[in-house]
Every structure is written in C-alpha cells, then in structure tokens.
Design a protein around this motif. Structure first.
Motif, mmCIF file in Angstrom:
data_model
loop_
_atom_site.group_PDB
_atom_site.id
_atom_site.type_symbol
_atom_site.label_atom_id
_atom_site.label_comp_id
_atom_site.label_asym_id
_atom_site.label_seq_id
_atom_site.Cartn_x
_atom_site.Cartn_y
_atom_site.Cartn_z
ATOM 1 N N ARG A 1 0.840 -1.196 0.000
ATOM 2 C CA ARG A 1 0.000 0.000 0.000
ATOM 3 C C ARG A 1 0.880 1.252 0.000
ATOM 4 O O ARG A 1 1.858 1.346 0.749
ATOM 5 C CB ARG A 1 -0.921 0.009 1.214
ATOM 6 N N THR B 1 -3.754 4.340 -1.425
ATOM 7 C CA THR B 1 -4.677 4.710 -0.357
ATOM 8 C C THR B 1 -4.654 6.225 -0.226
ATOM 9 O O THR B 1 -3.626 6.794 0.149
ATOM 10 C CB THR B 1 -4.268 4.065 0.979
ATOM 11 N N GLU C 1 0.606 1.825 8.402
ATOM 12 C CA GLU C 1 -0.568 1.469 7.614
ATOM 13 C C GLU C 1 -0.234 1.370 6.123
ATOM 14 O O GLU C 1 -0.882 0.636 5.376
ATOM 15 C CB GLU C 1 -1.681 2.505 7.804
ATOM 16 N N ILE C 2 0.769 2.098 5.707
ATOM 17 C CA ILE C 2 1.205 2.093 4.310
ATOM 18 C C ILE C 2 2.719 1.922 4.278
ATOM 19 O O ILE C 2 3.421 2.251 5.239
ATOM 20 C CB ILE C 2 0.807 3.407 3.588
ATOM 21 N N ARG D 1 2.422 4.968 11.485
ATOM 22 C CA ARG D 1 1.764 3.823 12.123
ATOM 23 C C ARG D 1 1.991 2.521 11.365
ATOM 24 O O ARG D 1 1.623 1.448 11.842
ATOM 25 C CB ARG D 1 0.256 4.072 12.238
ATOM 26 N N GLN E 1 -2.474 13.623 7.947
ATOM 27 C CA GLN E 1 -3.042 12.286 8.006
ATOM 28 C C GLN E 1 -2.167 11.278 7.262
ATOM 29 O O GLN E 1 -1.992 10.138 7.700
ATOM 30 C CB GLN E 1 -4.452 12.289 7.425
ATOM 31 N N ALA F 1 -0.337 8.036 9.036
ATOM 32 C CA ALA F 1 -0.576 6.675 8.551
ATOM 33 C C ALA F 1 0.744 5.972 8.247
ATOM 34 O O ALA F 1 0.918 4.785 8.546
ATOM 35 C CB ALA F 1 -1.463 6.707 7.316
ATOM 36 N N TYR G 1 -5.482 10.002 1.325
ATOM 37 C CA TYR G 1 -5.713 10.611 2.632
ATOM 38 C C TYR G 1 -6.133 12.068 2.442
ATOM 39 O O TYR G 1 -5.824 12.695 1.426
ATOM 40 C CB TYR G 1 -4.462 10.518 3.504
#
Length: 252
Positions: A142, A163, A179-180, A177, A170, A174, A165
C-alpha cells in the motif's frame, strides 16, 4: 576647450552620474508572505524565494527590497499580480508557478515570465528500515498520497495499491503507524514539514506531470531587466547557487 566640447563633456558626465543613480536603485521584488518554505516575514525575511531575490540583486549590483503581499482568497494569484507588479509596487514578482497557458495570461497583463529558477516535484518517502527504496519496490504494498493531487492521480493511473488521505498530516501519521509502506509527498510540503523520525526520502520523481516549475514575472516593457534576470539566473544555476538555496530550504 571649445564651448561645444565642454558642453559634450558635461553632458557625458551628467549621463554617467544619472546611470550610476539608476543602477544603484534597489531591486524591488514582490514575494508572498506566509508562504513557507518559499517566503515569510515571520521572524525576519526568510525562505527560498527571499534568498533568490538576494542572490539576483547581488548579481545585478543592486540592493534587494522586498514588498510583502498576501494572495487574496477571492481573485487568487491574478488579483495579487494586479494589485502588486501591475500597479507598479515592484519590478519583479517572485514565486509564480508555471501553468499551462500561463504565458498568455501574463502577456494579457503586460508581463513576461523568466526562465524557471526552481522545479519542485514529488518524492517517495518510506521508513529507513523498510524494504521500499524506490517505486519499483512497492509491488502490491500500500502506498499513500493526498487525495485528488497529481501524486494520487499518478498512483491511480499506474495501477498501484493506492490509499488516499485527506491531508498531509493524516498521510504522515498513517505512514508512521505502518498502515502504508510508502507515500508520495510534494517536496514543498516536505520542506515545510519534515517527515517523522525514521522516515526519509527514498526517490525523487521526475515525471513532468508531477513537477511544478517556478518563474519570476517582470513587466514586458522592461525588456532590459527581464534579460538581465535571465542571465543572472543562468549564472546562479551554473555556479550551484540555486541548488544550494534549495537545499538550505529543505528541498531534496
């Protein structure tokens, strides 16, 4: 010495004196306030465009004089040009993004653009400890971008596992964290807001669709100044000054 020759000598001396006065006049430049990392009066004049004006003035043998302006919410850059350089508030308008058809718009305003002095594109940022070092490493991983930006459209067209944002903050949160695996970020934003610790630039993307070039506007009637600015920019590019200014401003 005859009266005629004496008159000519005096006239030449006066012309030289007037020429010296003109050449010593400050170089007035309009720059946008609150436009970090390009230009800001907060904490003293600073930013990439401010340094470009200072370097130009030095090359031209003149003192720089900044005229801070605010781009109005209604009318945008067009109104800003009308209220500043078109109104005679400055000789140069620095920090103008080059757009398709922008030359025609400037011509209608009696203005002309310099050669570009800066190109700002997107960069791929990813964790230093991760496997992603370039776009080719993404595979099915991602990758994020701010929605509806050139980067987002680039990822969509390229078939990446994108993805979107809502904003830069943001997107960076991400990425931090996990997430990507990576994110495409506009270099101007990155210079203003560095990525979190452990995350850095992995690749600078050079596709034309992802690049914005910046120019300096001057009045078309002042052809001598326009030519002098272009010559000075060429010299500043050749000796590495423009690259050094960009690096100090945080651009990769």
């Amino acid at each position: 010495m005859t009266k005629t020759s004496a008159f000519r000598t005096a006239a030449c001396a006066l012309a030289l004196a007037l020429s010296s006065i003109v050449s010593a006049a400050p170089l007035t430049a309009c720059v946008v306030d609150g436009n970090e990392p390009f230009s800001s009066s907060s904490g003293g004049a600073r930013g990439l465009d401010v340094e470009v004006v200072q370097a130009l003035a030095t090359k031209l043998g003149r003192e720089p004089k900044l005229n801070w302006i605010v781009v109005p919410s209604r009318g945008g850059m067009g109104r800003a040009l009308k209220q500043s350089i078109q109104a005679g508030a400055c000789e140069l308008f620095v920090g103008l993004p080059e757009t398709e058809g922008g030359g025609e718009d400037l011509a209608e305003r009696g203005l002309v653009a310099s050669t570009p002095y800066l190109s700002v594109g997107y960069v791929l940022v990813a964790p230093a400890a991760g496997k992603v070092k370039s776009m080719s490493d993404l595979g099915k991983a991602r990758v994020g971008a701010v929605t509806a930006t050139p980067a987002d459209l680039h990822l969509l067209a390229g078939g990446f596992n994108r993805t979107p944002y809502g904003n830069h903050r943001q997107l960076m949160e991400a990425l931090a964290r996990g997430e990507i695996a990576g994110a495409l970020v506009w270099a101007g934003r990155l210079a203003d807001t560095p990525p979190p610790d452990g995350i850095g630039v992995r690749q600078v993307l050079t596709e034309p669709s992802l690049t914005t070039r910046f120019v300096i506007a001057s009045r078309r009637a002042d052809a001598a100044l326009c030519s002098a600015v272009n010559d000075a920019l060429a010299a500043l590019k050749a000796d590495g000054t423009l690259d050094a200014i960009a690096r100090r401003a945080g651009f990769p």
